[in-house]
Write a protein that holds these residues in place. Structure first.
Motif, PDB file in Angstrom:
ATOM      1  N   PRO A 124       0.834  -1.204   0.000  1.00 46.52           N
ATOM      2  CA  PRO A 124       0.000   0.000   0.000  1.00 46.52           C
ATOM      3  C   PRO A 124       0.866   1.251   0.000  1.00 46.52           C
ATOM      4  O   PRO A 124       1.974   1.251   0.550  1.00 46.52           O
ATOM      5  CB  PRO A 124      -0.807  -0.113   1.291  1.00 46.52           C
ATOM      6  N   ILE A 125       0.363   2.308  -0.597  1.00 49.56           N
ATOM      7  CA  ILE A 125       1.082   3.586  -0.605  1.00 49.56           C
ATOM      8  C   ILE A 125       0.302   4.605   0.230  1.00 49.56           C
ATOM      9  O   ILE A 125      -0.931   4.553   0.289  1.00 49.56           O
ATOM     10  CB  ILE A 125       1.324   4.107  -2.044  1.00 49.56           C
ATOM     11  N   SER A 126       1.009   5.501   0.896  1.00 44.86           N
ATOM     12  CA  SER A 126       0.372   6.545   1.696  1.00 44.86           C
ATOM     13  C   SER A 126       0.230   7.794   0.842  1.00 44.86           C
ATOM     14  O   SER A 126       1.229   8.320   0.346  1.00 44.86           O
ATOM     15  CB  SER A 126       1.209   6.851   2.948  1.00 44.86           C
ATOM     16  N   ALA A 127      -0.984   8.253   0.665  1.00 48.64           N
ATOM     17  CA  ALA A 127      -1.216   9.405  -0.210  1.00 48.64           C
ATOM     18  C   ALA A 127      -2.543  10.064   0.106  1.00 48.64           C
ATOM     19  O   ALA A 127      -3.483   9.418   0.576  1.00 48.64           O
ATOM     20  CB  ALA A 127      -1.180   8.989  -1.671  1.00 48.64           C
ATOM     21  N   GLN A 128      -2.599  11.353  -0.168  1.00 50.50           N
ATOM     22  CA  GLN A 128      -3.862  12.089  -0.116  1.00 50.50           C
ATOM     23  C   GLN A 128      -4.375  12.381  -1.518  1.00 50.50           C
ATOM     24  O   GLN A 128      -5.562  12.549  -1.718  1.00 50.50           O
ATOM     25  CB  GLN A 128      -3.690  13.407   0.648  1.00 50.50           C
ATOM     26  N   TYR A 129      -3.439  12.386  -2.480  1.00 42.21           N
ATOM     27  CA  TYR A 129      -3.790  12.758  -3.851  1.00 42.21           C
ATOM     28  C   TYR A 129      -3.420  11.653  -4.834  1.00 42.21           C
ATOM     29  O   TYR A 129      -2.381  11.013  -4.708  1.00 42.21           O
ATOM     30  CB  TYR A 129      -3.057  14.037  -4.261  1.00 42.21           C
ATOM     31  N   LEU A 130      -4.287  11.458  -5.828  1.00 40.11           N
ATOM     32  CA  LEU A 130      -4.007  10.591  -6.959  1.00 40.11           C
ATOM     33  C   LEU A 130      -4.331  11.359  -8.227  1.00 40.11           C
ATOM     34  O   LEU A 130      -5.216  12.230  -8.227  1.00 40.11           O
ATOM     35  CB  LEU A 130      -4.859   9.315  -6.905  1.00 40.11           C
ATOM     36  N   ARG A 131      -3.622  11.059  -9.298  1.00 42.65           N
ATOM     37  CA  ARG A 131      -3.955  11.703 -10.572  1.00 42.65           C
ATOM     38  C   ARG A 131      -3.749  10.723 -11.714  1.00 42.65           C
ATOM     39  O   ARG A 131      -2.936   9.795 -11.625  1.00 42.65           O
ATOM     40  CB  ARG A 131      -3.116  12.961 -10.794  1.00 42.65           C
TER      41      ARG A 131
END
Length: 222
Positions: free
Chosen positions: A159-166
């Motif tokens: 899993p990756i830690s992120a608030q944003y995806l594009r």
């Protein structure tokens, strides 16, 4: 002697409070641990923004409607020409992203990136034009192992830690579209070592208060 007895009462009270505090920390730790291992859920973006020139509303990208495979690339999709447009999903806080489920035009190449702050971006995966099983129109694919639409080439192990995806196109026939973009994940929780460190600090603070009260009681004893 009366003064000594009265001074011992607050000490007993603090010792009881310390035990309850420690028990509460242990219970809280296990509740947090159980929550942290919960199954990933579909995340709802707080906002979605698009750059460049494109057709239709970005709300189509997260309306939970996945165009049937083979659907015309301009039907119930956000579609565009050229590789300039990008679409950014803000999830409002940091999550552990575990899987992606999406619908794209079949014969093009797309890239999905992630970021903790909308400034520093890293590649999550690239979708090659050869992936998927549809020869024409919209194609559904995901990273969910065991799902009929699973594509191993885009799966990410951890899993990756992120608030944003594009997502954006990087090449193909110059005609691009996205019909749906879904992310699945969990809310990050403190690591066990962090929880224990926090608990030790709280217990230490309570111990300091206990020693301070004990010194006061000794000064009052005749």
């Amino acid at each position: 002697m009366a003064f000594k007895k009265e001074a011992e009462e607050p000490i007993k009270g603090i010792m009881t409070m310390k035990k309850r505090l420690f028990a509460g920390l242990v219970i809280g730790f296990f509740i947090t641990w159980i929550t942290g291992t919960a199954e990933a859920i579909q995340l709802t973006p707080s906002s979605v923004t698009g750059t460049g020139t494109f057709n239709n509303s970005v709300s189509i990208l997260y309306n939970n409607y996945i165009p049937p495979e083979g659907t015309l690339w301009t039907t119930n999709t956000v579609w565009w020409y050229g590789t300039s447009p990008t679409f950014t999903f803000d999830y409002g806080m940091t999550f552990h992203i575990e899987d992606i489920h999406l619908s794209i035009d079949n014969n093009d190449t797309y890239r999905v990136d992630y970021s903790p702050d909308n400034q520093n971006w890293s590649e999550l995966f690239t979708i090659a034009s050869s992936y998927g099983e549809i020869g024409w129109g919209m194609d559904t694919m995901n990273t969910i192992f065991g799902d009929p639409e699973y594509i191993s080439q885009i799966d990410f192990v951890n899993p990756i830690s992120a608030q944003y995806l594009r997502i954006y196109a990087t090449g193909g026939d110059n005609k691009y579209s996205v019909g749906e973009f879904q992310a699945f994940g969990t809310t990050p929780v403190p690591e066990p070592a962090t929880m224990l460190l926090f608990g030790t600090g709280i217990a230490g603070l309570a111990g300091t208060r206990l020693k301070r009260r004990k010194r006061i009681s000794e000064n009052l004893t005749f």
